[in-house]
Design a protein around this motif. Structure first.
Motif, PDB file in Angstrom:
ATOM      1  N   ARG A 340      18.625  -6.656   4.005  1.00  0.00           N
ATOM      2  CA  ARG A 340      18.588  -7.875   4.946  1.00  0.00           C
ATOM      3  C   ARG A 340      17.685  -8.939   4.360  1.00  0.00           C
ATOM      4  O   ARG A 340      18.178 -10.130   4.408  1.00  0.00           O
ATOM      5  CB  ARG A 340      17.707  -7.415   5.931  1.00  0.00           C
ATOM      6  N   LEU A 341      16.825  -8.853   3.246  1.00  0.00           N
ATOM      7  CA  LEU A 341      16.162  -9.879   2.718  1.00  0.00           C
ATOM      8  C   LEU A 341      17.472 -10.752   1.862  1.00  0.00           C
ATOM      9  O   LEU A 341      17.305 -12.116   1.760  1.00  0.00           O
ATOM     10  CB  LEU A 341      15.029  -9.472   1.863  1.00  0.00           C
ATOM     11  N   PHE A 342      17.962 -10.002   1.253  1.00  0.00           N
ATOM     12  CA  PHE A 342      18.597 -10.672   0.033  1.00  0.00           C
ATOM     13  C   PHE A 342      19.903 -11.328   0.878  1.00  0.00           C
ATOM     14  O   PHE A 342      20.326 -12.410   0.510  1.00  0.00           O
ATOM     15  CB  PHE A 342      19.395  -9.457  -0.783  1.00  0.00           C
ATOM     16  N   ASP A 343      20.304 -10.841   2.042  1.00  0.00           N
ATOM     17  CA  ASP A 343      21.144 -11.757   2.904  1.00  0.00           C
ATOM     18  C   ASP A 343      20.515 -12.942   3.229  1.00  0.00           C
ATOM     19  O   ASP A 343      21.330 -14.118   3.285  1.00  0.00           O
ATOM     20  CB  ASP A 343      21.554 -10.933   4.006  1.00  0.00           C
ATOM     21  N   ILE A 344      19.456 -12.813   3.557  1.00  0.00           N
ATOM     22  CA  ILE A 344      18.719 -14.349   4.046  1.00  0.00           C
ATOM     23  C   ILE A 344      18.683 -15.360   2.887  1.00  0.00           C
ATOM     24  O   ILE A 344      18.762 -16.324   3.039  1.00  0.00           O
ATOM     25  CB  ILE A 344      17.278 -13.947   4.818  1.00  0.00           C
ATOM     26  N   LEU A 345      18.192 -14.644   1.692  1.00  0.00           N
ATOM     27  CA  LEU A 345      18.033 -15.507   0.405  1.00  0.00           C
ATOM     28  C   LEU A 345      19.356 -16.068   0.048  1.00  0.00           C
ATOM     29  O   LEU A 345      19.275 -17.153  -0.327  1.00  0.00           O
ATOM     30  CB  LEU A 345      17.523 -14.576  -0.672  1.00  0.00           C
ATOM     31  N   GLU A 346      20.336 -15.236   0.211  1.00  0.00           N
ATOM     32  CA  GLU A 346      21.634 -15.954   0.052  1.00  0.00           C
ATOM     33  C   GLU A 346      22.314 -17.008   0.784  1.00  0.00           C
ATOM     34  O   GLU A 346      22.809 -17.823   0.165  1.00  0.00           O
ATOM     35  CB  GLU A 346      22.456 -14.545  -0.069  1.00  0.00           C
ATOM     36  N   LYS A 347      21.952 -16.972   2.005  1.00  0.00           N
ATOM     37  CA  LYS A 347      22.326 -17.671   2.965  1.00  0.00           C
ATOM     38  C   LYS A 347      21.588 -19.135   2.945  1.00  0.00           C
ATOM     39  O   LYS A 347      22.126 -20.049   3.268  1.00  0.00           O
ATOM     40  CB  LYS A 347      22.263 -17.284   4.384  1.00  0.00           C
ATOM     41  N   GLY A 348      20.331 -18.749   2.617  1.00  0.00           N
ATOM     42  CA  GLY A 348      19.447 -20.273   2.394  1.00  0.00           C
ATOM     43  C   GLY A 348      18.307 -19.909   3.250  1.00  0.00           C
ATOM     44  O   GLY A 348      18.432 -19.592   4.542  1.00  0.00           O
ATOM     45  N   PHE A 349      17.155 -20.486   2.855  1.00  0.00           N
ATOM     46  CA  PHE A 349      16.050 -20.683   3.763  1.00  0.00           C
ATOM     47  C   PHE A 349      15.195 -21.863   3.477  1.00  0.00           C
ATOM     48  O   PHE A 349      15.302 -22.379   2.431  1.00  0.00           O
ATOM     49  CB  PHE A 349      15.267 -19.342   3.396  1.00  0.00           C
ATOM     50  N   TYR A 350      14.132 -22.124   4.126  1.00  0.00           N
ATOM     51  CA  TYR A 350      13.312 -23.370   4.010  1.00  0.00           C
ATOM     52  C   TYR A 350      11.821 -22.856   3.459  1.00  0.00           C
ATOM     53  O   TYR A 350      11.422 -21.756   3.526  1.00  0.00           O
ATOM     54  CB  TYR A 350      12.922 -24.106   5.417  1.00  0.00           C
ATOM     55  N   ILE A 351      11.515 -23.764   2.444  1.00  0.00           N
ATOM     56  CA  ILE A 351      10.239 -23.340   1.810  1.00  0.00           C
ATOM     57  C   ILE A 351       9.145 -23.919   2.796  1.00  0.00           C
ATOM     58  O   ILE A 351       9.012 -25.002   3.187  1.00  0.00           O
ATOM     59  CB  ILE A 351      10.349 -23.915   0.521  1.00  0.00           C
TER      60      ILE A 351
END
Lengths: 351, 143
Positions: A340-351
């Protein structure tokens, strides 16, 4: 026959001459005149004044601005302006403006406009006109003054019946079709212009460009009109050679643009080189493939594709990032967590 | 189990979430079932869950979004929570050298970016009725 009463500003009057009795005494204004002169106007735009209007003339005389008013009476510095509508004279550049107020005029089209003829002409017609002009010129008459315009429109006009070509007082032994419509309407586009997502996300990151025939540059349509039904109409007046482009969104008019569809045919004009240049440039504005282009940055916040290895600290707070290589993040005890974490990282997130 | 309740206002996709300790509430709470730590669902009579939207459970070292709170009969609440993976693994992410493939305006000049790949272009053809015909129109003035 429609009679229109309104004030009319002839500031662009194309010419007039001052007469004494029947003799031309002056075609410029630099001089001092006494009473009894007539000022005869050449009317632009095919209008014909049928009653005596109130006339005011502004001009420079000996370097001084002066004004003539038809209601003014005796004065060495003023002239009685006697109106005649039947004479057409050479232009004079010295007069600054002429105001004709409260005149009754006839609009120039078909039955409503009895002083002009609007006809579709062929090359043969134009040849005949040229010959007649040449012949008349031998007698010092310029029939060209009775030609208001000769324009080529990029569409078929609606014609009525054959009628004589008339130049002023001269009825030519040549006929052409009378045109029976003044306004021509064209619908160039009617459809939904969709963004990539088809919802409000499209508004913030899309640009809509319209490439329209005869419009000088690309038109930038506000992105708030994405995902609406866009309608583009051209409404052309062949008398005025004016065309309005109407742009609608969901049947609400959102903008009007002016374009010129008709271009002067250089054939009968003395300064034909000028018209040739203009004609060519106007023709070039008629695109082969007019279109609407929607350009859209799919990543909403100016997201760029990058190729960079580093750490989170290389970015600023609030930056949007995405990661594609997770080999450095080793799953520890909970594999489902890392999926699940990789899925989020791949789709993108705000720092 | 100690839980810290917060009112979190950041985007769910934000890595560094701002957690206001001034308004934080510490509760001792008993979860009857923690077998699925990814998504915790529980019944409770503690209405504080109705007020807050985010929590941290130190014992599990996990952060959670409070996704929904249903008010039931008998003054009970049914609370559904899901893991905030970004905050839970924030330290790991912070300490890793990563390969970034997308970013907003990059810091410095060491990142090579290419905006073109992100542009989607859609074309709609417009009818042109002014291509294949013409009319020469003469307007003359009668005497």
């Amino acid at each position: 026959m429609g009679e229109i009463v309104h004030s009319f500003d002839f500031s662009n009057v194309s010419g007039f001459t001052i007469y004494e009795n029947s003799n031309v005494v002056k075609t410029d204004s630099d001089g001092l005149y006494t009473l009894g002169f007539r000022v005869v106007f050449e009317l632009p735009n095919g209008f014909n004044v049928v009653n005596t209007p109130h006339i005011q003339l502004s001009f420079i005389q000996n370097g001084v601005s002066r004004s003539i008013d038809s209601n003014d009476s005796v004065s060495n510095n003023y002239y009685i302006c006697e109106w005649t509508s039947s004479q057409y004279l050479a232009p004079s550049s010295n007069f600054e403006s002429v105001v004709i107020a409260n005149a009754s005029i006839f609009s120039p089209f078909q039955n409503d406009y009895p002083t002009v003829r609007v006809q579709q002409v062929s090359n043969s017609n134009i040849n005949t006109i040229a010959h007649n002009r040449f012949d008349a010129q031998q007698n010092n008459a310029d029939l060209g003054k009775f030609i208001y315009s000769l324009l080529r429109y990029p569409f078929k006009v609606s014609t009525d019946v054959l009628a004589d070509i008339i130049l002023g007082y001269l009825v030519l032994s040549e006929q052409a079709y009378l045109i029976d419509e003044q306004f021509y309407n064209f619908e160039l586009f009617n459809g939904v212009v969709n963004g990539y997502y088809g919802d409000n996300r499209d508004v913030s990151n899309s640009e809509i460009f319209l490439f329209l025939p005869f419009y000088d540059s690309k038109y930038h349509l506000d992105s708030k009109y994405i995902n609406t039904t866009i309608k583009i109409k051209y409404r052309c007046d062949i008398l005025a050679n004016k065309c309005i482009i109407q742009i609608f969104s969901n049947d609400i008019l959102i903008d009007c643009l002016d374009v010129i569809l008709g271009y002067n045919i250089p054939y009968i004009f003395l300064t034909s080189d000028i018209y040739v240049e203009k004609t060519v440039s106007d023709t070039l504005k008629n695109f082969d493939n007019p279109k609407i282009i929607v350009e859209q940055n799919l990543a909403t916040d100016n997201i760029y594709n990058i190729d960079f290895s580093g750490s989170i600290s290389d970015f600023s707070n609030g930056d949007f990032v995405a990661i594609d290589d997770f080999s450095v993040i080793k799953p520890t005890e909970n594999n489902e967590d890392f999926e699940r974490l990789f899925d989020i990282l791949e789709k993108g997130f705000y720092i | 189990m100690i839980v810290y309740l917060y009112n979190m206002i950041d985007d769910k996709r934000k890595l560094n979430k701002t957690l206001d300790i001034q308004t934080m509430l510490t509760k001792n709470f008993v979860f009857k079932d923690v077998s699925n730590v990814n998504n915790l669902n529980t019944y409770t009579t503690q209405f504080d869950f109705h007020i807050y939207n985010y929590l941290y459970i130190p014992e599990l070292k996990r952060y959670y979004f409070i996704d929904s709170v249903d008010i039931l009969n008998n003054d009970r609440l049914y609370v559904q929570m899901s893991t905030d993976y970004l905050m839970t693994y924030k330290t790991l992410i912070d300490n890793s050298i990563l390969h970034f493939v997308k970013s907003s305006v990059p810091k410095g000049d060491k990142i090579i970016f290419d905006k073109k790949d992100n542009i989607n272009v859609k074309t709609y053809n417009i009818n042109n009725p002014f291509k294949n015909s013409y009319s020469d129109v003469l307007i003359t003035i009668k005497g």
